[in-house]
Design an enzyme around this catalytic site. Structure first.
Site, PDB file in Angstrom:
ATOM      1  N   ASN A 149     -12.882  -3.234   2.704  1.00  0.00           N
ATOM      2  CA  ASN A 149     -13.782  -2.078   2.709  1.00  0.00           C
ATOM      3  C   ASN A 149     -14.677  -2.157   1.478  1.00  0.00           C
ATOM      4  O   ASN A 149     -14.202  -2.444   0.377  1.00  0.00           O
ATOM      5  CB  ASN A 149     -12.966  -0.778   2.688  1.00  0.00           C
TER       6      ASN A 149
ATOM      7  N   HIS B 195     -10.218  -5.434  -3.267  1.00  0.00           N
ATOM      8  CA  HIS B 195      -8.902  -5.688  -2.673  1.00  0.00           C
ATOM      9  C   HIS B 195      -9.057  -6.048  -1.209  1.00  0.00           C
ATOM     10  O   HIS B 195      -9.973  -5.574  -0.539  1.00  0.00           O
ATOM     11  CB  HIS B 195      -7.976  -4.475  -2.835  1.00  0.00           C
TER      12      HIS B 195
ATOM     13  N   ASP C 199       0.854  -1.191   0.000  1.00  0.00           N
ATOM     14  CA  ASP C 199       0.000   0.000   0.000  1.00  0.00           C
ATOM     15  C   ASP C 199       0.889   1.240   0.000  1.00  0.00           C
ATOM     16  O   ASP C 199       1.896   1.310   0.704  1.00  0.00           O
ATOM     17  CB  ASP C 199      -0.918  -0.004   1.223  1.00  0.00           C
TER      18      ASP C 199
ATOM     19  N   GLY D 157     -15.915   2.652   3.617  1.00  0.00           N
ATOM     20  CA  GLY D 157     -14.566   3.218   3.568  1.00  0.00           C
ATOM     21  C   GLY D 157     -13.790   2.863   2.313  1.00  0.00           C
ATOM     22  O   GLY D 157     -12.572   3.055   2.261  1.00  0.00           O
ATOM     23  N   GLN D 158     -14.496   2.373   1.287  1.00  0.00           N
ATOM     24  CA  GLN D 158     -13.794   2.002   0.049  1.00  0.00           C
ATOM     25  C   GLN D 158     -13.491   3.249  -0.774  1.00  0.00           C
ATOM     26  O   GLN D 158     -14.393   4.056  -1.049  1.00  0.00           O
ATOM     27  CB  GLN D 158     -14.645   1.020  -0.772  1.00  0.00           C
TER      28      GLN D 158
ATOM     29  N   HIS E 288      -7.064  -5.802   2.295  1.00  0.00           N
ATOM     30  CA  HIS E 288      -5.927  -5.222   3.022  1.00  0.00           C
ATOM     31  C   HIS E 288      -5.347  -6.291   3.942  1.00  0.00           C
ATOM     32  O   HIS E 288      -6.094  -6.977   4.650  1.00  0.00           O
ATOM     33  CB  HIS E 288      -6.377  -4.063   3.913  1.00  0.00           C
TER      34      HIS E 288
HETATM   35  P1  5GP Z   1      -9.763   1.338   0.262  1.00  0.00           P
HETATM   36  O1  5GP Z   1      -9.896   2.680   0.941  1.00  0.00           O
HETATM   37  O2  5GP Z   1     -10.442   1.354  -1.070  1.00  0.00           O
HETATM   38  O3  5GP Z   1     -10.159   0.184   1.115  1.00  0.00           O
HETATM   39  O4  5GP Z   1      -8.213   1.121   0.035  1.00  0.00           O
HETATM   40  C1  5GP Z   1      -7.525   1.683  -1.033  1.00  0.00           C
HETATM   41  C2  5GP Z   1      -6.069   1.634  -0.669  1.00  0.00           C
HETATM   42  O5  5GP Z   1      -5.311   1.836  -1.838  1.00  0.00           O
HETATM   43  C3  5GP Z   1      -5.630   2.712   0.338  1.00  0.00           C
HETATM   44  O6  5GP Z   1      -5.084   2.096   1.484  1.00  0.00           O
HETATM   45  C4  5GP Z   1      -4.608   3.522  -0.435  1.00  0.00           C
HETATM   46  O7  5GP Z   1      -3.526   3.938   0.366  1.00  0.00           O
HETATM   47  C5  5GP Z   1      -4.172   2.570  -1.523  1.00  0.00           C
HETATM   48  N1  5GP Z   1      -3.763   3.211  -2.757  1.00  0.00           N
HETATM   49  C6  5GP Z   1      -4.396   4.221  -3.409  1.00  0.00           C
HETATM   50  N2  5GP Z   1      -3.741   4.542  -4.536  1.00  0.00           N
HETATM   51  C7  5GP Z   1      -2.668   3.699  -4.599  1.00  0.00           C
HETATM   52  C8  5GP Z   1      -1.605   3.548  -5.548  1.00  0.00           C
HETATM   53  O8  5GP Z   1      -1.518   4.257  -6.573  1.00  0.00           O
HETATM   54  N3  5GP Z   1      -0.686   2.581  -5.290  1.00  0.00           N
HETATM   55  C9  5GP Z   1      -0.761   1.793  -4.172  1.00  0.00           C
HETATM   56  N4  5GP Z   1       0.202   0.874  -4.010  1.00  0.00           N
HETATM   57  N5  5GP Z   1      -1.745   1.902  -3.270  1.00  0.00           N
HETATM   58  C10 5GP Z   1      -2.688   2.854  -3.478  1.00  0.00           C
END
Ligand code: 5GP
Ligand code: ZN
Length: 113
Positions: free
Chosen positions: A86, A99, A31, A92-93, A101
């Protein structure tokens, strides 16, 4: 591939990412904004918006591979780990590509915010 999806671009190599695992249509990356000493994202290479949009019928193998990979990566950390999926705005997505985490390397508290 969804043309405006960050994770599809990472899968295609159009945006750089630290890839820690890639097999059977599943990729795991670090991340970019880690919330724990270990913070990985495990995702299917094909675009699926989230777990609610996933069509389990006929693709149970994909979910098995996804969770198996997440659990294997988390299990490298003896103290335990947390898997988070999420889903949707209130869930919180922020990236609409399914994906998991994988968080590890520190003590996790409950309830999450
Ligand atoms: P969500 O909030 O959708 O559950 O998680 C999205 C995750 O993607 C976040 O933890 C954020 O830091 C990560 N993320 C967003 N953009 C990028 C990116 O360009 N590269 C990587 N490696 N992670 C990303
Ligand atoms: Zn995507």
């Amino acid at each position: 591939m969804s043309s405006d999806c960050i994770f599809c671009k990472i899968v295609a190599g159009e945006i750089p990412a630290k890839v820690v695992h890639r097999a059977n249509g599943i990729i795991a990356i670090e991340d970019v904004n880690p919330q724990a000493p270990v913070h990985l994202l495990v995702l299917p290479e094909r675009h699926v918006a989230n777990i609610a949009e996933h069509t389990f019928k006929g693709s149970a193998d994909e979910i098995t591979s996804l969770m198996e990979t997440a659990a294997e990566l988390g299990s490298k950390h003896a103290g335990g780990f947390r898997l988070v999926v999420n889903t949707g705005a209130d869930g919180g997505q922020t990236v609409d590509h399914l994906h998991v985490h994988v968080l590890a390397g520190r003590h996790m508290t409950w309830p999450p915010g």
